[in-house]
Every structure is written in C-alpha cells, then in structure tokens.
Design an enzyme around this catalytic site. Structure first.
Site, PDB file in Angstrom:
ATOM      1  N   GLY A  70       8.126  17.881 -47.330  1.00 55.15           N
ATOM      2  CA  GLY A  70       7.803  19.216 -46.829  1.00 55.15           C
ATOM      3  C   GLY A  70       6.417  19.345 -46.208  1.00 55.15           C
ATOM      4  N   SER A  71       5.871  18.257 -45.646  1.00 53.27           N
ATOM      5  CA  SER A  71       4.529  18.407 -45.072  1.00 53.27           C
ATOM      6  C   SER A  71       4.533  19.345 -43.864  1.00 53.27           C
ATOM      7  CB  SER A  71       3.940  17.035 -44.700  1.00 53.27           C
ATOM      8  OG  SER A  71       4.623  16.447 -43.626  1.00 53.27           O
ATOM      9  N   ASN A  72       5.620  19.357 -43.092  1.00 53.63           N
ATOM     10  CA  ASN A  72       5.688  20.302 -41.975  1.00 53.63           C
ATOM     11  C   ASN A  72       5.810  21.740 -42.480  1.00 53.63           C
ATOM     12  OD1 ASN A  72       5.766  19.024 -39.153  1.00 53.63           O
ATOM     13  ND2 ASN A  72       7.024  17.635 -40.394  1.00 53.63           N
ATOM     14  N   LEU A  74      18.068  17.432 -43.743  1.00 56.23           N
ATOM     15  CA  LEU A  74      18.919  16.320 -43.314  1.00 56.23           C
ATOM     16  C   LEU A  74      20.395  16.678 -43.178  1.00 56.23           C
ATOM     17  CD1 LEU A  74      17.240  13.401 -45.315  1.00 56.23           C
ATOM     18  CD2 LEU A  74      16.954  14.028 -42.902  1.00 56.23           C
ATOM     19  N   LEU A  82      23.543  19.070 -41.267  1.00 52.52           N
ATOM     20  CA  LEU A  82      23.834  19.884 -40.078  1.00 52.52           C
ATOM     21  C   LEU A  82      23.846  21.361 -40.461  1.00 52.52           C
ATOM     22  CD1 LEU A  82      26.785  18.457 -37.931  1.00 52.52           C
ATOM     23  CD2 LEU A  82      24.424  18.893 -37.226  1.00 52.52           C
ATOM     24  N   ILE A  83      23.396  22.185 -39.556  1.00 50.98           N
ATOM     25  CA  ILE A  83      23.458  23.638 -39.791  1.00 50.98           C
ATOM     26  C   ILE A  83      24.875  24.095 -39.448  1.00 50.98           C
ATOM     27  CG2 ILE A  83      22.509  25.870 -39.082  1.00 50.98           C
ATOM     28  CD1 ILE A  83      20.576  24.050 -40.636  1.00 50.98           C
ATOM     29  N   ASN A 134      13.907  22.902 -34.648  1.00 44.97           N
ATOM     30  CA  ASN A 134      13.829  21.679 -35.447  1.00 44.97           C
ATOM     31  C   ASN A 134      12.675  20.847 -34.916  1.00 44.97           C
ATOM     32  OD1 ASN A 134      14.650  19.572 -37.278  1.00 44.97           O
ATOM     33  ND2 ASN A 134      15.525  18.481 -35.526  1.00 44.97           N
ATOM     34  N   HIS A 148      11.617  16.810 -34.540  1.00 41.65           N
ATOM     35  CA  HIS A 148      12.123  15.436 -34.632  1.00 41.65           C
ATOM     36  C   HIS A 148      10.956  14.495 -34.345  1.00 41.65           C
ATOM     37  CE1 HIS A 148      15.087  12.240 -34.517  1.00 41.65           C
ATOM     38  NE2 HIS A 148      14.493  11.772 -33.433  1.00 41.65           N
ATOM     39  N   ASP A 150      19.839  16.944 -33.197  1.00 39.51           N
ATOM     40  CA  ASP A 150      18.773  16.589 -32.240  1.00 39.51           C
ATOM     41  C   ASP A 150      19.144  16.797 -30.768  1.00 39.51           C
ATOM     42  OD1 ASP A 150      17.390  15.672 -34.508  1.00 39.51           O
ATOM     43  OD2 ASP A 150      18.221  13.656 -34.299  1.00 39.51           O
TER      44      ASP A 150
HETATM   45  C1  GRF Z   1       9.313  14.698 -40.120  1.00 35.66           C
HETATM   46  O1  GRF Z   1       8.957  13.463 -39.588  1.00 35.66           O
HETATM   47  C2  GRF Z   1      10.138  15.475 -39.141  1.00 35.66           C
HETATM   48  O2  GRF Z   1       9.858  15.179 -37.814  1.00 35.66           O
HETATM   49  C3  GRF Z   1      11.543  15.038 -39.472  1.00 35.66           C
HETATM   50  O3  GRF Z   1      11.561  14.832 -40.852  1.00 35.66           O
HETATM   51  C4  GRF Z   1      10.255  14.566 -41.310  1.00 35.66           C
HETATM   52  C5  GRF Z   1       9.946  15.551 -42.377  1.00 35.66           C
HETATM   53  O4  GRF Z   1       8.717  15.272 -42.983  1.00 35.66           O
HETATM   54  N1  GRF Z   1      12.526  15.979 -39.012  1.00 35.66           N
HETATM   55  P1  GRF Z   1       8.088  16.345 -43.976  1.00 35.66           P
HETATM   56  O5  GRF Z   1       9.084  16.549 -45.095  1.00 35.66           O
HETATM   57  O6  GRF Z   1       7.826  17.591 -43.208  1.00 35.66           O
HETATM   58  O7  GRF Z   1       6.838  15.686 -44.447  1.00 35.66           O
END
Ligand code: GRF
Length: 298
Positions: A96-98, A176, A178-179, A193, A195, A236
């Site tokens: 969940g870093s994003n 991970l 599909l919606i 999303n 990617h 994607d």
């Molecule tokens: C990221 O690399 C994002 O691009 C991909 O999955 C990864 C998620 O990383 N869709 P995080 O859980 O946000 O660290």
C-alpha cells in the site's frame, strides 16, 4: 465484512457500516454525482474559466473540460471554496505505498479529497493495516473460498461505494483483482489504476509485481516508468492519463528498476488524483484524457 474496529451498524444486505464511515458522509448535499458536476461546472463557468462540458467517450459520462486561461489562472481547480472534497476509495492488495502517498497528499491538501474507504481482497495486507491504524473503514472484496476469506458480493460493494460512502473516485493501488463490470460501468471514467511500466508494453494479465520489472530488464528496454490510466474491464487497458519515464541501465536488476519506478509512482499518482478531484481532466474527441496543470497540458 467491514474490517474497521469502529463498525456500529448493519445494512439490509448484511454488510456493516462503521460509525466513523457514516460521519465521513456528512456532506451538505446528497445529489447525484452528475448533478454535482453540473453545479461545479456552472459555478466555475461563471468565471469564464471552463470550456463547455465534453462527454467522456467511454460511455457518455459527462466530464468537464478545464481550459485554463493562458496565464494559468482559472480552470476547475482554482475556484476557491467551490470544489467539494471528493470521497476516494482506494483498492489495495499489498503493502500500500501508493495508498499511503495518496493519503498523505490528501492530508497536506495537495488532493482536495479524503480516503473514505479502503477495499482489499487481502484482509491482512499492509494497506489494510495502515487503513485500520488511521481509522479508515475497510471492506473485503471479493470473498476467497480457497483462503477462507469472507467478502462482499459485487452488488454489495457497489451499493457501499455509492450509497454508504458516496465515493466519487476509485483508485486502484496494487489491487490484483479485476474490477467487476457493474462497478466499471457505474464509475465509468472515475476509476484510475497505476501500473509500474510504460503501457501498453509490459501490461495485461500476469504482469504484476516484480514480473513486470523482470520482463522490462529481459527485454533490454532502456526506459520504464509508471503509467496512470483509467480502468475498463480488462487489465491495464484503459485510456492513459499520465506517464513518467525513468532510465533502465544495462546493469540494472529488476529490483533496481522497481525502486526507481516506485519513486515516480509516489509523485505521479497523487498528481493525477489531485487533477481528477480538481476537475483538471478533459477528454479529447477520440477519448484520450488530458491532464491540465498551471494552464498547460501535461
Ligand atoms: C505498484 O508498483 C503499482 O504500480 C502496481 O502495484 C504496486 C503496488 O505497490 N499496480 P504498493 O502496494 O502501492 O506499494
């Protein structure tokens, strides 16, 4: 199914609503989103800052073209006190870093929105734990019989998104699964999303996590970088909103590339979400989205 410790009630469908989530719903208006868009456009257009509404080509949702003045003033994001704080649902399956970078951007005011909800198929993943630590309600979707994970149905999830949490935008951040099509349709042009490669290369089913970066290194490609795109019913594939390129050196390991790309992810994703919440995304006639910043297309 709602994981937050603050759960306090049950809906007719049996899924729980947290008291905290209900408080977050304390908006002054409960208008359909399309109407909110109209109001937003009407108030901004009186300042002459927007062009006429354009139609999102994916399925006719009306989005509004922010056409800032040449000086960079005006535009949908610049009208003071008129852009409501958007409700965001972030979908995660991993660390969940994003999600954390988006949450931080909301807290410092870069994004005019709040994370109202986190959805995951992995109840113990880092993203869910972070949400629980920050009193953000969490829902589990989908159920997994194999892993004995109890979850919601697609209909229950859609109802929760629309009615319980009044979600404006859905943000996939390492989710991970599909919606489901009904959610894609209901949130047409309102799901993003990220990617970790430059789509349309190195994307689609099976391209996730380190596999993406392994494929990039194996290909000999000299550039990679994150892509932020709108979501349709395939992995994607939806329209690209933004990309950032980073170099790939011949001596790089997949881990090196991952780390370089991830640093850019944490910058570009909040920028895109901020633009979406501000109304700084317009649509070209052929369905390509355009992000505006400081009076420029970026
Ligand atoms: C990221 O690399 C994002 O691009 C991909 O999955 C990864 C998620 O990383 N869709 P995080 O859980 O946000 O660290």
């Amino acid at each position: 199914m709602l994981q937050s410790g603050s759960a306090s009630g049950a809906s007719s469908s049996g899924s729980l609503i947290s008291s905290q989530g209900s408080q977050q719903l304390g908006r002054q208006t409960h208008l359909p989103t399309t109407l909110l868009y109209h109001q937003r456009w009407a108030s901004h257009s009186s300042q002459g800052s927007l062009s006429k509404p354009v139609t999102c080509k994916l399925a006719g949702l009306r989005a509004f073209a922010a056409t800032p003045s040449p000086t960079g003033e005006g535009g949908a994001g610049s009208a003071k006190n008129e852009v409501h704080s958007s409700h965001l649902a972030v979908f995660v399956s991993g660390g969940g870093s994003n999600f954390k970078s988006i949450h931080a951007a909301c807290q410092r005011g870069q994004i005019k929105g709040e994370v109202a909800l986190v959805v995951s198929n992995v109840p113990t993943c880092g993203g869910v734990l972070y949400a629980q630590d920050h009193d953000i309600p969490t829902l589990i979707y989908p159920a997994s019989k194999k892993k004995s994970v109890e979850g919601m149905t697609a209909d229950e999830l859609l109802s929760a998104l629309k009615h319980q949490f009044e979600v404006d935008f859905i943000l996939l951040a390492g989710y991970l699964r599909l919606i489901p099509p009904e959610i894609v349709r209901a949130y047409n042009c309102r799901i993003l999303n990220i990617h970790p490669a430059l789509l349309p290369a190195f994307g689609g089913k099976g391209f996730y996590g380190m596999r993406v970066h392994e494929a990039v290194v194996a290909s000999g490609a000299r550039f990679s970088g994150p892509t932020v795109h709108f979501v349709d019913e395939e992995f994607d594939r939806g329209p690209i909103l933004a990309q950032r390129a980073v170099p790939v050196y011949p001596s790089d390991t997949p881990g090196d590339v991952q780390a370089r790309v991830l640093r850019q992810e944490h910058i570009v994703y909040p920028e895109c979400v901020a633009a979406l919440c501000d109304g700084r995304v317009s649509w070209r006639d052929d369905g390509v989205p355009i992000l505006w910043d400081g009076g420029k297309q970026v």
